[in-house]
Each structure stands twice: as structure tokens, then as C-alpha cells.
Design an enzyme around this catalytic site. Structure first.
Site, PDB file in Angstrom:
ATOM      1  N   SER A 137       0.846  -1.188   0.000  1.00 20.13           N
ATOM      2  CA  SER A 137       0.000   0.000   0.000  1.00 20.13           C
ATOM      3  C   SER A 137       0.878   1.234   0.000  1.00 20.13           C
ATOM      4  CB  SER A 137      -0.897   0.020   1.244  1.00 20.13           C
ATOM      5  OG  SER A 137      -1.595   1.256   1.356  1.00 20.13           O
ATOM      6  N   TYR A 151      -1.762  -0.279  10.319  1.00 23.92           N
ATOM      7  CA  TYR A 151      -1.907  -0.898   8.998  1.00 23.92           C
ATOM      8  C   TYR A 151      -0.759  -0.461   8.092  1.00 23.92           C
ATOM      9  CZ  TYR A 151      -3.855  -1.518   4.269  1.00 23.92           C
ATOM     10  OH  TYR A 151      -4.046  -1.838   2.945  1.00 23.92           O
TER      11      TYR A 151
END
Length: 242
Positions: A137, A151
Site C-alpha cells: 500500500s 496498517y
């Protein structure tokens, strides 16, 4: 012999788009899912409609027994040639200090330990010519302050895993790369409590919009294919300029 590729989290979003594109490119595909059996069956049917073999397996990628069963199912289709480590999860968006231990452990279990377990199985079964793509990501370098720093940290670990595995498996002829999406229209945002987050984020993106799952899937399929034969250890950013 047709390529055989495992796609984790293949019933929705980026995973489902990747499964469809792989089938269209001649891959037999094994996809795993956790909850939505009907969605997984629909994606599997798209594989069959493309004339390829497809299997949907219910599995939790943080469970080593489930992971072994997933890769055993792939072996039924032939020698494993590809893995897309895509299964991922966030927790509810909010300040770092409010993250619960339960949410933290689950995010790390799925986004990091699950990737490691799947990569181990793939590395044991693949021969020269195999390829692994980890879905990272853009958060890995942006940090996601005020939303999900934990995250982002897990995805930064994914990037390190990618580089290390590329160096370790390269001498065996196995390539390892990652794709780092930015804000993409998928239902992961609903799971984090803000389904319209891509619209909120769009003005910050140089291209002026959030991305689509199919745009990320295109990069994944390229990295798995012969046109990327000299590409390994790379984190390919698909983030609209972020």
C-alpha cells in the site's frame, strides 16, 4: 502447460479483478476467501467462463493449516507458478492511541503473518520461472496518520519482505515484487467505517481521483508475466501520483 496462480482474498476488490485478468491471460486460478461464499463462487465462475480451471477455497491466511490446504488445492491443478498475496484487512479508522490490541493483532496477523505463511508455501513449491506479487500500500510510506498507522506499518513490513525474498529466491529463478496501491474504490473502506473515503481522498491525489481495482490488477498481472522477466525486488506504486 498453463500457469497456476493462487490469489488470496480473491472474492472481492483488487483480488477479484486480478483473478479475472489472470484467467483472461491463460492462468488457472485458485482463489481463497473467508466469509462470502457466493461472491467467491461468482469469481470462480468468471474463471470458468474464460475457459480456465478455477477453484475457490475457504481459508484464513493467518492460519498455517488453512494455508497448507489452500496450496494443496492448487497442486491439484499442476505445478504452482504464481502467488498473489492480496488478502488484507484494516480496522476502524481513528487515532493511533485508540487502536485496540485485538485490532492490532488481527491487522498484523492477516497483513504480515498471512503473507509470510503463503510466501513460505509458494517458495517450497515453486521452481524457476515462478513469481510472487505482494499487495502492499502507498500507506507504507505515507504513514496514514489519524487513520490506521498500524496498517501502514504492516504494509511497510510487506515492502521489506518483498525485497528480502527477492534476494533470497532470485538465485532459484523465482521473482518477488509488490504493488503499492493508493486509495482504490473497494469495500475495504466500508470495513474501516468510511465507505466514501476514496471520494474524500481524491482531491489530494495528483491525478485528481481514486483508483479502480482493475488498474491495480493490471499491474499485478504484468509483474507475474513474461514481460516482467527481469523485474524483481520492486515495489510498483499504483497510487495516482501520491
Amino acid at each position: 502447460m498453463s500457469p497456476v496462480t493462487v490469489v488470496t482474498g480473491g472474492s472481492r476488490g483488487i483480488g477479484a479483478a486480478t483473478v479475472r485478468r489472470l484467467a483472461e491471460n491463460g492462468h488457472d486460478v485458485v482463489l481463497c476467501y473467508r466469509h462470502d461464499e457466493s461472491a467467491a463462487a461468482a469469481v470462480r465462475d468468471l474463471v470458468h467462463a474464460a475457459g480456465r480451471r478455477g477453484i475457490a477455497v475457504r481459508a484464513d491466511t493467518a492460519d498455517p493449516d488453512d494455508v497448507a490446504r489452500l496450496f494443496d488445492a492448487a497442486q491439484e491443478l499442476g505445478e504452482l507458478t504464481g502467488l498473489v498475496n492480496n488478502a488484507g484487512i484494516t480496522s476502524v479508522i481513528g487515532p493511533f492511541v485508540d487502536v485496540t490490541v485485538a485490532d492490532l493483532r488481527r491487522v498484523i496477523d492477516v497483513n504480515l503473518i498471512g503473507y509470510v505463511l503463503c510466501a513460505q508455501q509458494a517458495a517450497r513449491r515453486m521452481t524457476a520461472g515462478g513469481a510472487i506479487v505482494n499487495v502492499s500500500s502507498a500507506a507504507a510510506t505515507l504513514g496514514s496518520p489519524g487513520e490506521y498507522v498500524h496498517y501502514a506499518a504492516a504494509k511497510a513490513a510487506t515492502d521489506t519482505l518483498t525485497v528480502g525474498l527477492a534476494k533470497e529466491l532470485g538465485p532459484r529463478g523465482i521473482r518477488v515484487n509488490a504493488v503499492a496501491p493508493g486509495t482504490i474504490w473497494t469495500d475495504i473502506h466500508a470495513l474501516s467505517g468510511e465507505p466514501d473515503r476514496p471520494a474524500r481522498m481524491a482531491p489530494r491525489v495528483p491525478l485528481g481521483r481514486a483508483g479502480e481495482a482493475d488498474e491495480v490488477a493490471a499491474a499485478i498481472v504484468w509483474l507475474l508475466g513474461p514481460d516482467a522477466s527481469y523485474t524483481t525486488g520492486t515495489v510498483l506504486r499504483v497510487a495516482g501520483g501520491l
